[in-house]
Design a protein around this motif. Structure first.
Motif, PDB file in Angstrom:
ATOM      1  N   VAL A   7      -3.512   3.770   3.166  1.00  0.00           N
ATOM      2  CA  VAL A   7      -2.426   4.712   2.882  1.00  0.00           C
ATOM      3  C   VAL A   7      -1.218   3.951   2.357  1.00  0.00           C
ATOM      4  CG1 VAL A   7      -0.804   6.362   3.893  1.00  0.00           C
ATOM      5  CG2 VAL A   7      -3.223   6.442   4.526  1.00  0.00           C
ATOM      6  N   ASP A   8      -0.856   2.843   3.013  1.00  0.00           N
ATOM      7  CA  ASP A   8       0.268   2.025   2.570  1.00  0.00           C
ATOM      8  C   ASP A   8       0.036   1.506   1.156  1.00  0.00           C
ATOM      9  OD1 ASP A   8       1.590   2.438   4.936  1.00  0.00           O
ATOM     10  OD2 ASP A   8       1.023   0.501   5.808  1.00  0.00           O
ATOM     11  N   LEU A   9      -1.184   1.061   0.866  1.00  0.00           N
ATOM     12  CA  LEU A   9      -1.515   0.564  -0.461  1.00  0.00           C
ATOM     13  C   LEU A   9      -1.397   1.679  -1.492  1.00  0.00           C
ATOM     14  CD1 LEU A   9      -2.450  -1.706  -2.288  1.00  0.00           C
ATOM     15  CD2 LEU A   9      -4.808  -1.108  -1.722  1.00  0.00           C
ATOM     16  N   ALA A  10      -1.880   2.875  -1.159  1.00  0.00           N
ATOM     17  CA  ALA A  10      -1.788   4.011  -2.072  1.00  0.00           C
ATOM     18  C   ALA A  10      -0.331   4.359  -2.358  1.00  0.00           C
ATOM     19  CB  ALA A  10      -2.528   5.213  -1.507  1.00  0.00           C
ATOM     20  N   LEU A  11       0.524   4.316  -1.328  1.00  0.00           N
ATOM     21  CA  LEU A  11       1.948   4.582  -1.522  1.00  0.00           C
ATOM     22  C   LEU A  11       2.586   3.497  -2.384  1.00  0.00           C
ATOM     23  CD1 LEU A  11       2.982   5.820   2.046  1.00  0.00           C
ATOM     24  CD2 LEU A  11       2.741   7.192  -0.031  1.00  0.00           C
ATOM     25  N   SER A  12       2.195   2.255  -2.143  1.00  0.00           N
ATOM     26  CA  SER A  12       2.731   1.151  -2.938  1.00  0.00           C
ATOM     27  C   SER A  12       2.331   1.296  -4.396  1.00  0.00           C
ATOM     28  CB  SER A  12       2.232  -0.192  -2.405  1.00  0.00           C
ATOM     29  OG  SER A  12       2.725  -0.421  -1.113  1.00  0.00           O
ATOM     30  N   ILE A  13       1.083   1.668  -4.646  1.00  0.00           N
ATOM     31  CA  ILE A  13       0.614   1.831  -6.023  1.00  0.00           C
ATOM     32  C   ILE A  13       1.352   2.996  -6.674  1.00  0.00           C
ATOM     33  CG2 ILE A  13      -1.397   2.452  -7.414  1.00  0.00           C
ATOM     34  CD1 ILE A  13      -2.633   0.159  -6.184  1.00  0.00           C
ATOM     35  N   ARG A  17       3.669   2.699  -9.891  1.00  0.00           N
ATOM     36  CA  ARG A  17       3.401   3.511 -11.082  1.00  0.00           C
ATOM     37  C   ARG A  17       4.700   4.162 -11.579  1.00  0.00           C
ATOM     38  NH1 ARG A  17      -1.413   4.450 -12.880  1.00  0.00           N
ATOM     39  NH2 ARG A  17      -2.481   4.101 -10.910  1.00  0.00           N
ATOM     40  N   VAL A  18       5.496   4.676 -10.655  1.00  0.00           N
ATOM     41  CA  VAL A  18       6.787   5.273 -11.019  1.00  0.00           C
ATOM     42  C   VAL A  18       7.703   4.200 -11.618  1.00  0.00           C
ATOM     43  CG1 VAL A  18       8.896   6.324 -10.082  1.00  0.00           C
ATOM     44  CG2 VAL A  18       6.648   7.172  -9.379  1.00  0.00           C
ATOM     45  N   ALA A  19       7.777   3.050 -10.964  1.00  0.00           N
ATOM     46  CA  ALA A  19       8.621   1.955 -11.462  1.00  0.00           C
ATOM     47  C   ALA A  19       8.145   1.478 -12.828  1.00  0.00           C
ATOM     48  CB  ALA A  19       8.625   0.798 -10.460  1.00  0.00           C
TER      49      ALA A  19
END
Length: 135
Positions: A7-13, A17-19
């Motif tokens: 979940v943390d990795l998905a949020l980081s990705i 992606r936004v950045a």
């Protein structure tokens, strides 16, 4: 069951992606030579359209078009004094990018060491909302 690390990795990705999208937008704006030249000049302080036209030898129609792009993308802001409109850099991140580009591509001639290399690149500092080469 999804692990907490996944979940943390998905949020980081998702955040990356936004950045990446925001960064790509800024780089697209910087990829035009006239806009980059305008930003470099405006990073030195506030300038009116007339001053920018005279300093950079960019004709008024092109100048207005490129300043509109910079304003619409949020890279520059304006202030009015009577009939004159002055432009300044609106985004601190853009100042940092311009500072790095300046150091990499617009080096000030400095004494070189025995190998013909500059010992220290020119440092930049903010002055009146812009970037100035350190003396």
């Amino acid at each position: 069951m999804i692990e907490v690390e996944e979940v943390d990795l998905a949020l980081s990705i998702a955040a990356m992606r936004v950045a990446a999208g925001e960064t790509a937008s800024v780089l697209r704006v910087l990829s035009n030579a006239d806009r980059l030249l305008l930003l470099c000049q405006i990073s030195q302080g506030d300038y009116s359209v007339g001053e920018l036209e005279a300093l950079l030898d960019i004709r008024q129609p092109t100048l207005s078009q490129q300043l509109t792009v910079l304003r619409n993308e949020g890279l520059v802001a304006t202030r009015r004094e009577g009939k004159r409109i002055f432009y300044r850099i609106a985004d601190e991140k853009v100042l940092k990018i311009l500072s790095l580009l300046y150091q990499l591509y617009c080096p000030i001639q400095q004494p070189t060491n025995d190998h013909g290399l500059n010992d220290h690149p020119p440092m930049m500092k903010h002055a009146k909302g812009g970037i100035k080469a350190a003396a």
